[in-house]
Design an enzyme around this catalytic site. Structure first.
Site, short mmCIF file in Angstrom:
data_model
loop_
_atom_site.label_atom_id
_atom_site.label_comp_id
_atom_site.label_asym_id
_atom_site.label_seq_id
_atom_site.Cartn_x
_atom_site.Cartn_y
_atom_site.Cartn_z
N HIS A 155 -19.99 36.86 -78.90
CA HIS A 155 -20.63 38.12 -77.68
C HIS A 155 -21.52 39.21 -78.45
O HIS A 155 -21.67 38.97 -79.80
CB HIS A 155 -19.25 38.92 -77.04
N HIS B 64 -21.52 42.35 -79.72
CA HIS B 64 -20.99 43.52 -80.62
C HIS B 64 -21.24 43.11 -81.99
O HIS B 64 -21.65 41.78 -82.39
CB HIS B 64 -19.58 43.68 -80.51
N ASP C 43 -19.79 43.04 -84.91
CA ASP C 43 -19.02 42.34 -85.66
C ASP C 43 -19.24 40.76 -85.72
O ASP C 43 -18.67 39.96 -86.53
CB ASP C 43 -17.47 42.78 -85.43
N HIS D 110 -13.03 40.84 -72.76
CA HIS D 110 -13.35 41.82 -73.89
C HIS D 110 -14.84 42.47 -73.59
O HIS D 110 -15.15 43.65 -73.81
CB HIS D 110 -13.11 41.40 -75.21
N CYS E 120 -13.05 38.01 -79.95
CA CYS E 120 -12.27 39.48 -79.39
C CYS E 120 -11.74 39.25 -77.98
O CYS E 120 -11.01 40.18 -77.48
CB CYS E 120 -13.31 40.45 -79.37
N LYS F 184 -6.45 38.50 -78.33
CA LYS F 184 -5.85 39.38 -79.42
C LYS F 184 -4.82 38.60 -80.35
O LYS F 184 -4.18 37.82 -79.66
CB LYS F 184 -5.13 40.36 -78.59
N ASN G 1 -10.76 47.92 -78.48
CA ASN G 1 -12.11 48.43 -78.01
C ASN G 1 -12.23 47.75 -76.66
O ASN G 1 -12.73 46.56 -76.47
CB ASN G 1 -13.00 48.15 -78.75
N HIS H 136 -9.96 39.60 -84.53
CA HIS H 136 -9.24 40.21 -85.35
C HIS H 136 -7.99 39.78 -85.78
O HIS H 136 -7.11 39.65 -84.82
CB HIS H 136 -9.60 41.67 -85.26
#
Ligand SMILES: [Zn+2]
Length: 247
Positions: A110, A112, A114, A169, A188, A191, A200, A230
């Site tokens: 995606h 973002h 990270d 997400h 993301c 979870k 977030n 994560h």
């Protein structure tokens, strides 16, 4: 993720690190964990499937992010780039020099940072970097690194299935499935088992998320290992855990 669970995450991560880099090829009977740099760790999840974990800078409290390196014959495919150019460059160097399987292409899951922070470094090396059309659009709007090769909905990349299950997400989150090992990279959108909240959600589509999880389950009935964006990998129960957190 709140700060105490973030700290716990980092302690666990450091607690499981890692052997030094050997000179020989990383065959399946070789070391299963490598410290590529102080903030870059790689470990084997399944034959030919490697989890990379990179730590953010101090501005993001050294938050760890996951991605994959997946062997494809004599080459490797990179799923998510680490947080920055150096992470991407060192992962590419590790695949070439230690795994002896150079990175052939990359995909970001995606828009973002990270996921995409290393895109410019990969593009500079002439590597094709794939992402959803929406990922390219959202990244451009936010001034973030843009994957140059786009697709809508789904695409094959070597042995990998890239699939957009619907928003969660983020509006553009995709998952990546490796049928040979049953590993699903959820990013993301999924979870980890220790997560107590959705993290977030600034760009999330919370009401659409459960149906997107269900689409993932239906699409990949053979999934065995699920890798969240994560935290620790788990099994298919991570999809259910994410649904619990959404309720
Ligand atoms: Zn994100």
């Amino acid at each position: 993720m709140n700060i105490p669970s973030l700290r716990l995450c980092i302690v666990l991560l450091l607690g499981t690190a890692c052997a030094s880099t050997p000179e020989r090829a990383a065959l399946d009977d070789g070391p299963s964990e490598y410290t590529v740099a102080e903030d870059i760790h790689v470990r084997r999840l399944a034959p030919g499937v490697w989890l990379h974990t990179t730590l953010a800078g101090e501005d993001f409290d050294r938050y760890p992010a996951n991605g994959l390196l997946i062997e494809d014959g004599g080459e490797t495919l990179l799923v998510d780039t680490g947080w920055n150019a150096r992470h991407a460059e060192q992962l590419v160097a590790w695949a070439r020099d230690t795994l002896h399987r150079p990175v052939r292409a990359a995909v970001v899951t995606h828009f973002h940072e990270d996921r995409t922070g290393g895109v410019p470094a990969l593009v500079a090396k002439g590597l094709p970097v794939y992402g959803l059309e929406d990922t390219a659009r959202l990244a451009k709007e936010r001034g973030l690194p843009v994957p140059p090769r786009t697709f809508s909905q789904e695409q094959a990349l070597g042995p990998l299935e890239l699939f957009f299950p619907g928003a969660g997400h983020a509006r553009d989150n995709i998952v990546v499935f490796h049928p040979g090992s049953g590993v699903l990279f959820g990013g993301c959108f999924v979870k980890d088992g220790a997560a107590k909240d959705l993290g977030n959600v600034a760009d999330a589509a919370v009401s659409a998320w459960p149906a997107s999880l269900e689409r993932t389950r239906e699409r990949f009935p053979g999934l065995q290992v699920v890798v969240p964006g994560h935290g620790a990998p788990g099994g298919p129960e991570l999809l259910g855990h994410t649904e619990e957190l959404l309720r």
